[in-house]
Design a protein around this motif. Structure first.
Motif, PDB file in Angstrom:
ATOM      1  N   ILE A   1       1.334  -1.344   0.135  1.00  0.00           N
ATOM      2  CA  ILE A   1      -0.568   0.595  -0.060  1.00  0.00           C
ATOM      3  C   ILE A   1       1.034   0.866   0.034  1.00  0.00           C
ATOM      4  N   LEU A   2       0.183   2.471  -0.785  1.00  0.00           N
ATOM      5  CA  LEU A   2       1.522   3.317  -0.931  1.00  0.00           C
ATOM      6  C   LEU A   2       0.384   4.992  -1.003  1.00  0.00           C
ATOM      7  N   THR A   3       0.725   5.940  -0.758  1.00  0.00           N
ATOM      8  CA  THR A   3      -0.637   6.843  -0.510  1.00  0.00           C
ATOM      9  C   THR A   3       0.893   8.038  -0.552  1.00  0.00           C
ATOM     10  N   ALA A   4       0.732   8.980  -1.486  1.00  0.00           N
ATOM     11  CA  ALA A   4       1.547  10.352  -1.062  1.00  0.00           C
ATOM     12  C   ALA A   4       0.246  11.491  -1.509  1.00  0.00           C
ATOM     13  N   ILE A   5       0.850  12.482  -1.788  1.00  0.00           N
ATOM     14  CA  ILE A   5       0.691  13.401  -2.888  1.00  0.00           C
ATOM     15  C   ILE A   5       0.097  13.307  -4.023  1.00  0.00           C
ATOM     16  N   LYS A   6      -0.897  13.584  -4.439  1.00  0.00           N
ATOM     17  CA  LYS A   6      -1.564  13.656  -6.476  1.00  0.00           C
ATOM     18  C   LYS A   6      -0.158  14.092  -6.898  1.00  0.00           C
ATOM     19  N   GLU A   7       0.384  15.017  -6.586  1.00  0.00           N
ATOM     20  CA  GLU A   7       1.812  15.332  -7.604  1.00  0.00           C
ATOM     21  C   GLU A   7       2.899  13.705  -7.419  1.00  0.00           C
ATOM     22  N   PHE A   8       3.304  12.983  -6.632  1.00  0.00           N
ATOM     23  CA  PHE A   8       3.916  11.867  -7.317  1.00  0.00           C
ATOM     24  C   PHE A   8       3.587  10.684  -7.747  1.00  0.00           C
ATOM     25  N   GLU A   9       2.515  10.907  -8.025  1.00  0.00           N
ATOM     26  CA  GLU A   9       1.479   9.668  -9.234  1.00  0.00           C
ATOM     27  C   GLU A   9       2.571   9.489  -9.864  1.00  0.00           C
ATOM     28  N   LYS A  10       3.233  10.351 -10.663  1.00  0.00           N
ATOM     29  CA  LYS A  10       4.435   9.475 -12.105  1.00  0.00           C
ATOM     30  C   LYS A  10       5.894   9.306 -11.097  1.00  0.00           C
ATOM     31  N   GLU A  11       5.977   9.588  -9.991  1.00  0.00           N
ATOM     32  CA  GLU A  11       7.142   9.268  -9.687  1.00  0.00           C
ATOM     33  C   GLU A  11       6.667   7.878  -8.890  1.00  0.00           C
ATOM     34  N   ILE A  12       5.582   7.300  -8.383  1.00  0.00           N
ATOM     35  CA  ILE A  12       5.581   6.738  -8.081  1.00  0.00           C
ATOM     36  C   ILE A  12       4.840   5.211  -8.679  1.00  0.00           C
ATOM     37  N   LYS A  13       4.713   5.795 -10.034  1.00  0.00           N
ATOM     38  CA  LYS A  13       4.576   4.894 -10.863  1.00  0.00           C
ATOM     39  C   LYS A  13       5.761   3.892 -11.403  1.00  0.00           C
ATOM     40  N   GLN A  14       6.671   5.125 -11.728  1.00  0.00           N
ATOM     41  CA  GLN A  14       7.861   4.823 -12.074  1.00  0.00           C
ATOM     42  C   GLN A  14       8.918   3.942 -10.942  1.00  0.00           C
TER      43      GLN A  14
END
Length: 101
Positions: free
Chosen positions: A5-18
């Motif tokens: 499970i990962l949570t973060a601010i929306k701005e980190f979406e691309k980084e999480i996918k990477q």
């Protein structure tokens, strides 16, 4: 098998996918969510916002992951978080799966 499970601010979406791709997590789900923080206990001078209840556009990822991929992802996320100049980080948790079908 682990539940990641990962949570973060929306701005980190691309980084999480990477990060997931680097850890060879090829199947996952994610959803936009509203992050919430109750800052009523913060000292007035450390509360940058006038409101006591703060909401932010956040994102939630979850995936069933092989045990050997978990450590690789944790290392990658920790590296990312230590380089952040913002107060926000990617938060990750892992749960053991006792049974699945």
């Amino acid at each position: 098998m682990k539940l990641l499970i990962l949570t973060a601010i929306k701005e980190f979406e691309k980084e999480i996918k990477q990060q997931l791709k680097k850890a060879e997590v090829t199947t996952f789900s994610y959803k936009d969510v509203i992050g919430f923080r109750d800052s009523t206990e913060d000292a007035l001078e450390s509360n940058w916002f006038s409101a006591e209840m703060n909401q932010s556009q956040s994102i939630l990822f979850y995936a069933f992951v092989k045990k050997e991929n978990v450590d690789r992802l944790f290392e990658s996320i920790n590296d990312f978080n230590t380089k952040q100049e913002t107060l926000s980080h990617i938060h990750v948790a892992v749960l053991n799966i006792e049974k699945s079908n």
